[in-house]
Design a protein around this motif. Sequence first.
Motif, PDB file in Angstrom:
ATOM      1  N   LEU A  16       0.837  -1.200   0.000  1.00 43.80           N
ATOM      2  CA  LEU A  16       0.000   0.000   0.000  1.00 43.80           C
ATOM      3  C   LEU A  16       0.874   1.254   0.000  1.00 43.80           C
ATOM      4  CD1 LEU A  16      -3.079   0.864   0.251  1.00 43.80           C
ATOM      5  CD2 LEU A  16      -2.550   1.289   2.645  1.00 43.80           C
ATOM      6  N   VAL A  17       0.605   2.132  -0.928  1.00 48.74           N
ATOM      7  CA  VAL A  17       1.367   3.379  -1.025  1.00 48.74           C
ATOM      8  C   VAL A  17       0.487   4.515  -0.501  1.00 48.74           C
ATOM      9  CG1 VAL A  17       2.281   5.047  -2.684  1.00 48.74           C
ATOM     10  CG2 VAL A  17       2.750   2.605  -2.987  1.00 48.74           C
ATOM     11  N   GLY A  18       1.051   5.394   0.306  1.00 41.01           N
ATOM     12  CA  GLY A  18       0.290   6.552   0.806  1.00 41.01           C
ATOM     13  C   GLY A  18      -0.883   6.120   1.667  1.00 41.01           C
ATOM     14  N   ALA A  47     -13.213   5.517 -10.312  1.00 44.41           N
ATOM     15  CA  ALA A  47     -12.729   4.189 -10.678  1.00 44.41           C
ATOM     16  C   ALA A  47     -11.205   4.169 -10.670  1.00 44.41           C
ATOM     17  CB  ALA A  47     -13.250   3.812 -12.067  1.00 44.41           C
ATOM     18  N   GLY A  48     -10.634   3.139 -10.074  1.00 45.97           N
ATOM     19  CA  GLY A  48      -9.193   2.942 -10.100  1.00 45.97           C
ATOM     20  C   GLY A  48      -8.416   3.712  -9.044  1.00 45.97           C
ATOM     21  N   ILE A  49      -9.095   4.445  -8.186  1.00 45.61           N
ATOM     22  CA  ILE A  49      -8.400   5.341  -7.247  1.00 45.61           C
ATOM     23  C   ILE A  49      -7.840   4.578  -6.037  1.00 45.61           C
ATOM     24  CG2 ILE A  49     -10.297   6.071  -5.715  1.00 45.61           C
ATOM     25  CD1 ILE A  49      -7.852   8.435  -7.502  1.00 45.61           C
ATOM     26  N   GLY A  50      -8.319   3.319  -5.854  1.00 44.74           N
ATOM     27  CA  GLY A  50      -7.737   2.496  -4.780  1.00 44.74           C
ATOM     28  C   GLY A  50      -8.702   2.164  -3.651  1.00 44.74           C
ATOM     29  N   LYS A  51      -9.995   2.199  -3.918  1.00 42.29           N
ATOM     30  CA  LYS A  51     -10.995   1.918  -2.876  1.00 42.29           C
ATOM     31  C   LYS A  51     -10.912   0.453  -2.430  1.00 42.29           C
ATOM     32  CE  LYS A  51     -14.260   3.035  -5.800  1.00 42.29           C
ATOM     33  NZ  LYS A  51     -13.410   3.387  -6.951  1.00 42.29           N
ATOM     34  N   THR A  52     -10.927  -0.437  -3.421  1.00 45.02           N
ATOM     35  CA  THR A  52     -10.880  -1.860  -3.109  1.00 45.02           C
ATOM     36  C   THR A  52      -9.580  -2.198  -2.376  1.00 45.02           C
ATOM     37  OG1 THR A  52     -12.197  -2.321  -5.073  1.00 45.02           O
ATOM     38  CG2 THR A  52     -10.977  -4.170  -4.138  1.00 45.02           C
ATOM     39  N   ARG A  53      -8.495  -1.594  -2.859  1.00 43.54           N
ATOM     40  CA  ARG A  53      -7.174  -1.876  -2.278  1.00 43.54           C
ATOM     41  C   ARG A  53      -7.125  -1.495  -0.795  1.00 43.54           C
ATOM     42  NH1 ARG A  53      -3.771  -3.216  -0.055  1.00 43.54           N
ATOM     43  NH2 ARG A  53      -1.540  -3.405  -0.445  1.00 43.54           N
ATOM     44  N   LEU A  54      -7.744  -0.378  -0.460  1.00 43.76           N
ATOM     45  CA  LEU A  54      -7.736   0.070   0.933  1.00 43.76           C
ATOM     46  C   LEU A  54      -8.589  -0.876   1.794  1.00 43.76           C
ATOM     47  CD1 LEU A  54      -6.662   2.305   2.785  1.00 43.76           C
ATOM     48  CD2 LEU A  54      -8.750   3.601   2.307  1.00 43.76           C
TER      49      LEU A  54
END
Length: 346
Positions: A16-18, A47-54
């Motif tokens: 995870l970055v930032g 879309a693609g901003i990192g919601k799922t990743r967070l």
Amino acid sequence: MLRSQRGIRPSLPLRLVGRQREWHTLRAAWGNVTQGHVHFCLISGEAGIGKTRLAEELLAWTERQGIATAQTRSYAATGGLAYTPVIEWLRSEALQAALATLDDIWLTEIARLLSELLVERPTLPRPEPREPSGRDRWQRQRLFEALARGFLLDRRPKLLVIDDLQWCDADTLEWLRYLLHFAQREAVRQHPPAPLLVVGTVRAEEINHDHPLSALLLDLRSTGQVTELVLGALSAAESAELAAQMTNTALDEAVTRQLYTQTEGNPLFIVETIRAGMGGWGETTEPSHNLQSLPAKVQAIIQYRLAQLSPAGRELACLAATIGRSFTFDLLHVASGDEESAPNVN
Ligand SMILES: Nc1ncnc2c1ncn2[C@@H]1O[C@H](COP(=O)(O)OP(=O)(O)O)[C@@H](O)[C@H]1O
Ligand SMILES: [Mg+2]
């Protein structure tokens, strides 16, 4: 831990970055629920901003501590089939364990959604047949209560994740609203419910005020049961960090600058640009304006967004693209030749 076949895990290997502030907020929300609360966190952004990743980061963190988790997502293609995400949660190991402690009268109601329960427990009373529509409200009420009891009354802390709420069916959202209210009831509070955090992600631009999520949010804001996180673009330094992580090498300054100009700090665009153009995108110092040269996933997102505009909106978007990357509203207004009214891009 039972993993959904359609889980959201494959992107985890990238560190995870930032997102330090957002991560801190999520952890604080979790800390708060462990005091015996039920809370909802909404992660929104384009879309693609990192919601799922967070959300994945929180899932991984809680799982490492042995906390029960269940994850699901909504799909545009399911056409809003009722309760699909709730059913997927119910089939997770976390909820299967919770259901094992539930009285039969409630389990019977849940069997309306989970018919396999009737096979697994042959002695379970059959649910009453559904009343004709309009007279079935009390049945829905019982189903809602049974589900709330199933999710809350086993006392085990849980994290539930639901991805892509913009496509979620209205019944699931109405039940979530019921669940959060149920946890506030005096009778329930006397026997504190299981600490429960529900984390949802949403492409905010696809939600208008008629969307059932809007009603849920309004309601939860009034009871203080929601934390809202809006994800913005990564900074230039964070974009470079993500790129370096993927290429396993620190990229030179000109290349990083070009990548940032092209992707505007959208992590998906960064990931896909690097994947698609390992050999190509670094060779020019001019940012690309050509859709054909964008990675397929990025094109798909842009095309999806354009398809949602009205014909007038699409025309305006084409005009805006012709003007360039940035323009003033006044310039667009004049260029559109529409002197009478403000452009309506929706
Ligand atoms: N902060 C981040 N650090 C590292 N990778 C990220 C970050 N945010 C997003 N990504 C990666 O970018 C891609 C898109 O992110 P994703 O979470 O799928 O976006 P969204 O759910 O908002 O559409 C994924 O490959 C994801 O792993
Ligand atoms: Mg996502």
